[in-house]
Enzyme design. Sequence first.
Site, PDB file in Angstrom:
ATOM      1  N   HIS A   5       5.022 -24.015 -14.114  1.00 18.50           N
ATOM      2  CA  HIS A   5       4.496 -22.781 -14.693  1.00 18.50           C
ATOM      3  C   HIS A   5       3.831 -23.029 -16.046  1.00 18.50           C
ATOM      4  CE1 HIS A   5       4.847 -18.769 -16.695  1.00 18.50           C
ATOM      5  NE2 HIS A   5       4.551 -18.321 -15.493  1.00 18.50           N
TER       6      HIS A   5
ATOM      7  N   SER B 108       1.225 -13.735 -16.220  1.00 18.50           N
ATOM      8  CA  SER B 108       1.400 -15.027 -16.880  1.00 18.50           C
ATOM      9  C   SER B 108       0.080 -15.757 -17.015  1.00 18.50           C
ATOM     10  CB  SER B 108       2.356 -15.918 -16.075  1.00 18.50           C
ATOM     11  OG  SER B 108       3.684 -15.710 -16.434  1.00 18.50           O
TER      12      SER B 108
ATOM     13  N   ASP C 196       7.420 -21.938 -22.807  1.00 20.71           N
ATOM     14  CA  ASP C 196       7.431 -21.750 -21.370  1.00 20.71           C
ATOM     15  C   ASP C 196       8.393 -22.755 -20.729  1.00 20.71           C
ATOM     16  OD1 ASP C 196       6.232 -21.416 -18.528  1.00 20.71           O
ATOM     17  OD2 ASP C 196       4.988 -20.081 -19.735  1.00 20.71           O
TER      18      ASP C 196
ATOM     19  N   ASN D 183       4.956  -7.999 -14.260  1.00 19.53           N
ATOM     20  CA  ASN D 183       4.458  -7.954 -12.890  1.00 19.53           C
ATOM     21  C   ASN D 183       5.104  -6.862 -12.046  1.00 19.53           C
ATOM     22  OD1 ASN D 183       2.819 -10.145 -13.390  1.00 19.53           O
ATOM     23  ND2 ASN D 183       4.300 -11.636 -12.633  1.00 19.53           N
TER      24      ASN D 183
END
Length: 843
Positions: A197, A359, A148, A289
């Site tokens: 994130h 996520s 990530d 998404n």
Amino acid sequence: MPAPSRDSIRALLGMETLEDRLTPTTTTTPIYDPTRVLVTFANTGTDAANEAELAASPLASGVAPLGFGEYSVNLVSGTTVTAAAPVFATMPGVVAAGPDYEVSVSAVPNDPSYSLQWALNNPTSGISAPAAWNVTTGTGKTIVAVIDTGVDYTDPDLAPNMWRNPNAGTDGSGLGYDLYGADFADNTGDPMDDDGHGTNVAGILGAAGNNGIGVAGVDWNVQIMALKFMGSDGTGYTSNAVRAMDFAVSHGAKIINESWGGATGDPTLAAAIARAQAAGVIVVTAAGNGGTNNDTTGFYPADYIAQSNNVVTVAATDSNNNLASFSNYGANTVMLAAPGVNILSTLPGNTYGYMTGTSMATPFVSGALALLWDDHPTWSYEQVIAKLKASVDPLPSLAGKTITGGRLDVAKLLDAPVSPPPVVAPPVVPPPAPPVVSPPVVPPPAPPVVSPPVVPPAVPPVTSQSGPRVLNAVVGGPQTGVFDRAWIQFNEPINPATITSSTVGLIGPGGWVGASTAVPVAGTNNTQFTVIFARNQSAPGAYTLSVGPNVRDTSGNAMNQNGNGTNGEAGDVYTLAATLGVASVPPVVSPPVSPPPPVVVPPTVPPAPTQTYSSATPLAINPLRTTRIDFAVNSDFTVSDLTVRLNITFGRTWDLNIRIVAPNGQSVTLFNRRGGDGANLTNTLFTDSAGTAIGSGSAPFVGSFQPEQALSLFNGMDARGLWSVQVFSLVNDGLTGTVNSVTLGFGGTTSTASLPSVRTAAAAQLTTLTAPDLRGATADVKAAVFDGRGDEPAKVPVSAPPLPPEVPAGPPTPTPPTTFRQSLPTRAGTLADLIRDFAPLRV
């Protein structure tokens, strides 16, 4: 991009230490000691005769008084509890005889914000984590690689669970001292998160549980390997993701979490997943998404589930068990769903905040699989995934939308009991009879308790002892220049009766004006309210919204705004400053008396707006924050030819994303990272009738421009309600600025002119994302797709040809970027600091 300072992200939640809340409870399948029974006499005193009577039974090998008329009777070898209990129940004076049931610990962690983690603790829409934790909270033997933006490995809620490379600096990675993982974006051994994130993802799957701070992860003792391949802008290259996957496999990871993806597949990424499969490693990926069907619209690496059976693709659900509006789905390409809306977790700098997206759903599954592998360390990855697919909670909203049609249930995954045993109604106790002295005949199977059983006292539900807090508030009115209401968001359900004229009010030039009505916002479970004040306030000047401290939650606790654990103090009053300016009213022009007006040729420019709403109150723009300007329209008319005029001072317009949100939650992006290093938007008018697209303009964007999306999307809707212009600063580079003024104009003629081709080309590169608006609506966000090499959208075809494999010689050459993270942050803040929206990303 320089890394942010540790204090660059404001603490979002006050934390206080709570007591350990591990409460005994019985399990679903009654477990009892097979060698003894418990017998209770009506005489609650110690009676030698009762003890002697029990000891004389041929079924008893020993008797131990427990006090209060209760005795534990050890059974002779070969006698079952099922057979013995009815016999002892018939003895004179005995009111109950039954098994000695086993009780266990119900693992409710003492992490202060656990009560806010609905995805873990909600009994109907969560993942049944407490029951699973009765089985295991993790052994610390399973390594999960988080590929990530990095992880803040110094965070006290994550530090205990960070993987530590036993061969750091000497493992041949060439990345230096790679103790906690590695940074493939910058080719170092330091995977510190400069975005947030990855830290949020890591906290969901593995924040240390029951440690008295912050939040709890799914696996309290997992090993988190931090592998960074995306930078502070939330974008990264496929080539670096592949390197990270190979590092994870070679360094012992059993699970790889990939909360990112893109619309174009890549053979090198597919090959890396195949190598992980050969090593027995599970790859858990976000479904995406876009709100689209992955069966027909490709999304990778999620869609590699079709060719690699080690891939688990995860969609997102909300707290109402619905498929989240933004979530991708696929009856053949998405395995299951997990909670992904308003998920509280860790953020860099020892802070906490909410994020939304697939996520967030993905690490719930990664953490759950880590618990399962901890409990069954010899299982293969095929066995682990098969158990996952067989243990979901079926949901109507997921039927035909995922392979399993269900949402993650960790309790079922670990075969954990999830509810207390049923209470057996006591039968009528037979009249006293002589004790049975002959060996009993084993009766047919029957309930073990034939008289009132000894049932542990009911455990009361755990309720929060800490008072509620205000997360957000906005002061507004029916028109510009008037305050008469406020929208208030709390961190937990509130008793509406406690929002009164003495607990909530507006302090302005005319003094205190208390609340007259508090209306809960539908669908928020009494966590959000629209409060109407007793009278309108129109005097220009400074105002202060005051809330508390005697606004109470549903448990009766007064507010604890300062987070010190003591409720209802003077310091627990929430305040919000607001400024009321003079309403902008078009000038009144008197008709001439004489001579008669000349004939006027209709102008060729668009007609002037018939209604105008303006704000000239300067508001600050700060990095990674949102400045929001609200306009309350209190009349009913049909929207047409909406225009937006902006004056913004900001040093680099490339950092900005600007959108307008209608009362129904629909949004239009006006400006999305344009102008490169240029500064300011000076008297910039966004209108569909302009001859120049915003992408063809340059800073300071003086004049009229077509917005990124057509404002005609609002045509035909009723204008009444709260409109919002939101300015997002997307880069943490220290730049600040000011929104100087905003003007909305509602015209009277609907434009049907087609847009120039340059704007149509830009629109073709849009990727639809969604994020919950803080007013409770759902706002669509259209974020332009960029490749990072200029101001224009990347010209990436929908089906790009396969890219050649990377040449291993020398430093890796980045392939065209094909990844973006799948999250939509919604962090709580103040009026000018509400949410950090989803940044434009490289695909």
